[in-house]
Each structure stands twice: as structure tokens, then as C-alpha cells.
Scaffold this motif. Structure first.
Motif, short mmCIF file in Angstrom:
data_model
loop_
_atom_site.label_atom_id
_atom_site.label_comp_id
_atom_site.label_asym_id
_atom_site.label_seq_id
_atom_site.Cartn_x
_atom_site.Cartn_y
_atom_site.Cartn_z
N UNK A 1 0.83 -1.20 0.00
CA UNK A 1 0.00 0.00 0.00
C UNK A 1 0.87 1.25 0.00
N UNK A 2 1.96 1.22 0.73
CA UNK A 2 2.87 2.36 0.81
C UNK A 2 3.50 2.63 -0.56
N UNK A 3 3.99 1.59 -1.20
CA UNK A 3 4.60 1.76 -2.51
C UNK A 3 3.57 2.23 -3.53
N UNK A 4 2.38 1.68 -3.50
CA UNK A 4 1.33 2.08 -4.43
C UNK A 4 1.00 3.56 -4.25
N UNK A 5 0.92 4.01 -3.01
CA UNK A 5 0.67 5.43 -2.72
C UNK A 5 1.80 6.28 -3.31
N UNK A 6 3.04 5.91 -3.03
CA UNK A 6 4.18 6.70 -3.48
C UNK A 6 4.23 6.81 -5.00
N UNK A 7 3.92 5.73 -5.68
CA UNK A 7 3.91 5.76 -7.15
C UNK A 7 2.73 6.58 -7.68
#
Length: 95
Positions: A61-67
Motif C-alpha cells: 500500500x505504501x509503494x502504491x501510494x508513493x507511485x
């Protein structure tokens, strides 16, 4: 600067994953480089940050948000800003 127009808004359900993040309480200085940080210090800080991310239950979820919002700084979802930028470029080239 993050693309604010891509932020999901004020709805709590968009952000609730952050409450479960392994980085909560660690401090932003572990994930964001200070002014004038040397190359070896940066590498060590980034590796330490990635170790926190590796044990995180909300890594995806963190990576998806950052991207999605194009976070320009720091380690998010286990990737540095350079790694995220490279991933986006590679994905764009493959499309």
C-alpha cells in the motif's frame, strides 16, 4: 513536490493503512535525506530504512501510494526516490 491532485482526499479509508506501518514512530530522518548528506551516509540510511520496510505489513500500500502521487523524496514502500523513478520509467517504456 508530490502531485497533490493525485492525493486520494480526506476520506480516512484511504489512509488507514498508515496506522499499521512499521515506520510509525521511527522518525522521518530515517527515510528522508538531510541537506548535505554524503553518499556513503545516504546509502547506509537508505539500507536501514529498507530494512524497516522489509518487515512492514503494509509495504504494498505504501509503494502504491508513493507511485500514484509521485512522491519525490524519501524511501517509500521499500524503494528510494531514484528506484521509484526508474520503475516508473521502465514501466512507461514497456507500455
Amino acid at each position: 513536490m508530490a502531485r497533490v491532485s493525485h492525493l486520494p482526499g480526506r476520506a480516512e479509508h484511504h489512509w488507514i493503512w498508515q496506522a499499521q506501518a512499521a515506520c510509525r514512530g521511527v522518525g522521518a530522518d530515517a527515510f528522508f535525506h538531510p541537506e548535505g548528506e554524503g553518499r556513503s551516509d545516504r546509502a547506509a540510511r537508505e539500507e536501514a530504512a529498507k530494512a524497516v520496510c522489509a518487515a512492514c505489513p503494509v509495504l504494498a500500500q505504501c509503494l502504491e501510494h508513493a507511485l500514484r502521487v509521485a512522491e519525490p523524496y524519501g524511501v517509500w514502500g521499500g524503494l528510494t526516490e531514484r528506484e521509484r523513478h526508474s520503475a516508473v520509467r521502465s514501466e512507461s517504456a514497456a507500455a
